[in-house]
Write a protein that holds these residues in place. Structure first.
Motif, short mmCIF file in Angstrom:
data_model
loop_
_atom_site.label_atom_id
_atom_site.label_comp_id
_atom_site.label_asym_id
_atom_site.label_seq_id
_atom_site.Cartn_x
_atom_site.Cartn_y
_atom_site.Cartn_z
N ASP A 287 2.52 4.33 -8.32
CA ASP A 287 2.08 3.42 -7.27
C ASP A 287 1.34 4.14 -6.15
O ASP A 287 0.38 3.62 -5.57
CB ASP A 287 3.28 2.66 -6.70
N ASN A 288 1.79 5.33 -5.81
CA ASN A 288 1.15 6.07 -4.72
C ASN A 288 -0.28 6.49 -5.04
O ASN A 288 -1.05 6.83 -4.14
CB ASN A 288 1.96 7.33 -4.39
N LEU A 289 -0.63 6.48 -6.32
CA LEU A 289 -1.93 7.03 -6.73
C LEU A 289 -2.86 5.99 -7.35
O LEU A 289 -4.02 6.29 -7.65
CB LEU A 289 -1.72 8.18 -7.72
N ALA A 290 -2.35 4.79 -7.56
CA ALA A 290 -3.13 3.78 -8.28
C ALA A 290 -4.45 3.47 -7.59
O ALA A 290 -5.51 3.38 -8.25
CB ALA A 290 -2.29 2.51 -8.43
N ALA A 291 -4.42 3.26 -6.29
CA ALA A 291 -5.65 2.90 -5.57
C ALA A 291 -6.71 3.98 -5.73
O ALA A 291 -7.90 3.66 -5.94
CB ALA A 291 -5.33 2.68 -4.08
N GLU A 301 -11.06 -3.13 -4.67
CA GLU A 301 -9.65 -3.50 -4.50
C GLU A 301 -9.33 -4.87 -5.09
O GLU A 301 -8.19 -5.13 -5.48
CB GLU A 301 -9.28 -3.46 -3.02
N ASP A 302 -10.33 -5.77 -5.14
CA ASP A 302 -10.07 -7.12 -5.66
C ASP A 302 -10.33 -7.21 -7.17
O ASP A 302 -10.35 -8.31 -7.73
CB ASP A 302 -10.92 -8.14 -4.92
N GLN A 303 -10.54 -6.04 -7.81
CA GLN A 303 -10.83 -6.06 -9.25
C GLN A 303 -9.65 -5.57 -10.09
O GLN A 303 -9.78 -5.34 -11.30
CB GLN A 303 -12.08 -5.22 -9.55
N TYR A 304 -8.50 -5.38 -9.48
CA TYR A 304 -7.28 -5.03 -10.22
C TYR A 304 -6.09 -5.57 -9.44
O TYR A 304 -6.17 -5.83 -8.25
CB TYR A 304 -7.15 -3.53 -10.43
#
Length: 974
Positions: A287-291, A301-304
């Motif tokens: 989670d800490n690295l997903a972005a 950001e709105d594509q996943y």
């Protein structure tokens, strides 16, 4: 003070006792120093010092420089510090021996010969190995001769005719003998694990042979599909890994995750025009690295969106497919399911939260699967010794990680292109990071699984030398803490940390120039079998004897195996090992063939001092400690002294490309070796040192000031004889104060030399010479020396100057070896005379007089105020010289006033007269803020100027000799 001729008085200049010396103001060191070197060789100074009986030995063991090029400024720093240690201890009463040495085996020299071959279009592999080795030997011999003369030119003393050289036959025999102790005590084993490997040089490297430079690397985010079990809720999703070594992807055998990391399942809901993802793809990421990962994949950001939590239990038991699995033409190379499990080294600070494992190319992964007993399932042999993929590897056979010069090869691009083709890539880019390089070829290195010979640092040693532990690591750590003194103390911390965390020692190198690993393996046996290695005392003795007679080249002679094994075992049952030893094992063994075996070594084979640069915590200090811990049971040294690196004046690392290098030879040509040595003494060598034109100019200025002090001593002592000597108790207070300072300084100097604090020694002596002597004592006593004749004051002054001479010359001789020899010979010429043959004098403790020192501290403070007041009058042209003044000095403190009245304060202030009073100070009086209670009212001296001493006194002209004062008339015999 000298006479001024007038119409009414004769010229008294010839009646003065002016300094007489031929000692030149200009040193001319570059031209004159070689003559002193010749003289020392002619009279045999080093050998004559060895003849002194009854002295305690003191041995600094030389860390061997490499015999492959001219000296750089780091060499000069290193050898000069060593020389100061050796000389100072000799002059403090020890038998201080120094045997210079050279490292001769190993890759640097072999690399030079290979370069010569390449220029000639010659193939090294086509040359018989013994012929090649002999060329390496000849190359090293040539550079030893060159470096020896360059070291001697810096003034380094030592046993130059008989140094130690690691390629001497006896040295090679002992190195082999020391290696065979590892063979016999059970620490030697053959293992296959990832080691630092130089594809350019085709050999394993030790940590000490590696340096770190910035490198631009490819970086890729690669997709591994969850394949097993098929019914799992995560089946079909992709685990994403990140790596900066795409070339390791063909060797991937697993992916690991962190048991405590928070993971999520992410689904792609939209895509940009160009990307390697599709709507509906699902990815497992920390989670800490997903972005960050999706940003690399060019998704907004709105594509996943995060569609679910993923726990460690969800990940356990999954199987993954390699992105190249099933690729057309892969011949099933990557079709096996990839292992997927938790590992302690995974973090979520960078990357994706998952780590791809190629245990053949990473130590952490190797150790993970070794401890699981799964190495046979995960080890690959895809990369050859030249950094190329094996020829039959699908898609990538014959591709190279690096090109022949160490630049980027074609392997990374080929792997990335194939991953793109099969849809295995999520994103790619480049990163600039610190990366290990070979310090010899300067090319990047890789981690490569290869069979090597190791010394097990945690294997129990049953050798009867367990006072400090039963393993190499235990003995080394206890030696660090219990047996060795560290200068600076930070050296202890650094080496302790390295030893505490180091892996087993890689002893083998796949090269030709070195001492071979003198061992044999049984054909058909496995490395884990008890009889895999031949351990036989008689075989070992035969090898040692052969090396002693003919050197290590005999190992490569046809039939050597049969000669040493015949009659003991069947030679046909054994393979001969042809790897050579890590060159650090050579230098780590020097304690055995230098300290232990030489007459000028030590009785216990332990040195008083090892002294090298801070990089040797992972080099010579380190290897010597490991080697001796295995073969002696403890460290081979009692003191370890460490110096920093040399930088330019701006604090930048020197490099030819920047044009900021300082070459010792050029400094010596311009200034002389003593200026280079003084630069060393002035620096705090425990930190990094700066050097450059401006710094050297400042050093030369300090030298000139010191030289002037020595010139004054020589001139004033020209007519001194023992009949003039005065006992300390009969001397005036000022002379007794100088003796007090000498006694203080004697303790400071000797303590400094004993603790290797040359900067402290130099600063103490230089400040004493320039502040206490030149600017104070000499300034005051010039009048008595020149004008008094044979008075107690004049004789006491010359006695003190003689005592000063003997101490200053010997105190400074370890630093300014040429200049102090010049000073000494100016006073004590003779065929066998040399300052380097004498010791520092013993200084009586009863010279210490703290009460007198406290009194004269007050006197000097008051003198400062008077001197400053007169400078004002001089600047305003009221007076030209201080002798024109007779100031009134107001002193508030009764004790200070009493002290001033009990000394010849006018002489101390170099005025013709002075009035001391305790009356209140008038407002116009001169004051110094930092000296309370003392003020000065300027008054001109009354009377006429004495034509001999220039003092202005009322009695001038009333004595037998025209134009003189009473003191001068008496000196003239009237």
């Amino acid at each position: 003070m000298c006479a001024e001729k007038t119409d009414t008085a004769p010229d008294y200049k010839d009646t003065l006792n002016l300094p007489k010396t031929d000692f030149p103001m200009r040193a001319g060191l570059p031209k004159r120093e070689p003559a002193w070197l010749d003289r020392w060789a002619e009279i045999g100074v080093y050998d004559r010092l060895r003849e002194k009986q009854g002295r305690t030995p003191f041995v600094l063991h030389d860390g061997p420089p490499y015999a492959n090029g001219h000296l750089h400024i780091g060499h000069a720093l290193n050898k000069t510090i060593k020389d100061m240690i050796v000389r100072s201890h000799q002059m403090m009463g020890f038998d201080s021996r120094y045997v210079p040495g050279w490292d001769c085996h190993g890759l640097p020299i072999e690399w030079k010969i290979e370069e010569q071959y390449r220029k000639k279009g010659k193939n090294k592999d086509a040359v018989p190995v013994i012929e090649f080795r002999q060329e390496c030997r000849k190359f090293a011999e040539g550079w030893i001769d060159i470096q020896r003369e360059e070291f001697k030119r810096i003034g380094i003393t030592g046993n130059w005719p008989n140094p130690y050289i690691t390629m001497d036959f006896h040295a090679e025999a002992v190195i082999a003998e020391e290696f065979m102790k590892f063979l016999m005590n059970g620490t030697l084993y053959q293992g296959s694990k990832p080691v630092m490997w130089s594809p350019v040089e085709k050999t394993a490297l030790a940590e000490a042979e590696v340096e770190y430079h910035d490198k631009e690397s490819f970086t890729v985010w690669v997709k591994f599909k969850v394949a097993e079990p098929a019914e799992h809720k995560l089946a079909g999703a992709h685990v994403v890994i990140w790596t900066t070594t795409p070339w390791t992807m063909p060797s991937n055998k697993a992916v690991v995750y962190g048991a405590d990391i928070a993971y999520g399942l992410y689904e792609v809901t939209g895509t940009p025009e160009e990307c390697w993802v599709n709507v509906g793809d699902k990815y497992l990421l920390a989670d800490n690295l997903a972005a960050d990962v999706f940003k690399r994949a060019r998704l907004a950001e709105d594509q996943y969106t995060r569609v679910g939590d993923v726990s460690a239990s969800d990940l356990a038991g999954l199987g993954l497919t390699h992105p190249l699995a099933g690729a057309e033409g892969s011949n099933g190379e990557w079709d096996d399911i990839r292992d997927f499990r938790a590992a302690p080294f995974v973090t979520d600070t960078e990357g994706t939260g998952f780590v791809h494992c190629a245990p053949s190319h990473g130590m952490e992964e190797f150790e993970l699967y070794r401890d699981l007993g799964m190495l046979e399932q995960v080890i690959t042999y895809n990369v050859m010794d030249d950094g190329g993929f094996r020829a039959d590897l699908p898609f990538f056979g014959g591709k190279y990680i690096l090109n022949r010069k160490g630049g980027e090869g074609d392997a990374n691009k080929a792997v990335i292109d194939k991953l793109v083709e099969v849809g295995g890539l999520l994103a790619r880019g480049k990163i600039k990071h610190s990366y290990p390089h070979s310090w010899r070829s300067k090319a990047p290195i890789i981690y490569r699984n290869t069979p090597q010979w190791f010394a097990g640092v945690d294997r129990k040693l049953d050798d009867g030398m367990g006072d400090y532990g039963d393993t190499i690591r235990e003995r080394a750590l206890r030696s660090i803490d219990e047996l060795v003194k560290w200068t600076p103390q930070t050296g202890r911390n650094r080496l302790h940390s390295m030893i505490e965390n180091r892996p087993d020692w890689v002893l083998s190198r796949q090269r030709a120039w070195g001492v071979p690993l003198t061992c044999f393996t049984k054909k058909g046996a496995l490395p884990t079998d008890a009889d895999f290695l031949l351990r036989n005392v008689e075989v070992n003795s035969r090898i040692t004897a052969a090396f002693e007679e003919n050197g290590a080249d005999v190992w490569y002679e046809d039939g050597f195996k049969a000669r040493v094994l015949d009659g003991i075992v069947n030679p046909d049952d054994y393979e001969q090992v042809f790897d050579v030893l890590d060159v650090w094992f050579d230098s780590g063994s020097t304690h055995a063939f230098v300290l232990r075996d030489r007459e000028d070594g030590t009785e216990d084979g332990i040195a008083d001092v090892y002294m090298e640069g801070t990089d040797q915590h992972r080099g010579w200090f380190h290897s010597s400690l490991l080697q001796a811990s295995a073969t002696k049971g403890r460290a081979p040294y009692r003191n370890v002294v460490t110096h920093g690196f040399t930088l330019d004046e701006k604090g930048m690392k020197m490099s030819k490309s920047l044009g900021n290098t300082i070459v010792p030879e050029e400094v010596i040509k311009q200034y002389g070796a003593d200026i280079l040595r003084l630069w060393v003494a002035q620096a705090d060598y425990t930190a990094d040192q700066r050097i450059g034109p401006e710094i050297l100019k400042g050093t030369a200025d300090s030298y000139r000031r010191l030289r002037n002090t020595m010139r004054f001593l020589l001139g004033s002592l020209a007519d001194f004889d023992e009949g003039q000597r005065v006992d300390a108790a009969d001397m005036p207070e000022l002379e007794q104060w100088v003796l007090h300072r000498l006694a203080e300084l004697d303790k400071t100097v000797k303590a400094g030399y004993k603790s290797f604090d040359f900067n402290g020694v130099w600063q103490a002596i230089f400040n004493f010479a320039t502040v206490d002597l030149s600017a104070f004592y000499f300034d005051i006593r010039k009048d008595a020396l020149y004008c008094d004749g044979e008075t107690l004051t004049a004789r006491s002054t010359r006695t003190v100057l003689d005592l000063l001479f003997h101490r200053l010359t010997t105190w400074l001789a370890p630093i300014l070896v040429f200049t102090m020899e010049e000073v000494w010979l100016e006073r004590f010429p003779g065929a066998d005379s040399s300052v380097h043959l004498v010791d520092m004098p013993e200084t009586p403790d009863d010279w210490i007089n703290e009460a007198l020192a406290a009194k004269w501290a007050k006197v000097r403070q008051a003198r400062r105020v008077v001197t400053a007041a007169l400078e004002v009058q001089r600047a305003e042209k009221v007076i030209g010289a201080s002798l024109e003044a007779a100031p009134v000095v107001h002193v508030r403190d009764v004790d200070v006033l009493d002290a001033l009245t009990r000394v010849p304060f006018a002489d101390v202030c170099i005025t013709s007269d002075v009035q001391l009073t305790g009356d209140p100070s008038p407002s116009e009086a001169f004051r110094l803020p930092e000296v309370e209670g003392v003020s000065v009212v300027f008054e001109k001296a009354e009377g006429e100027k004495c034509q001999r001493c220039w003092k202005i006194l009322p009695d001038v002209g009333t004595h037998a000799h025209a134009g003189t004062c009473g003191r001068c008339s008496t000196a003239l015999g009237g």
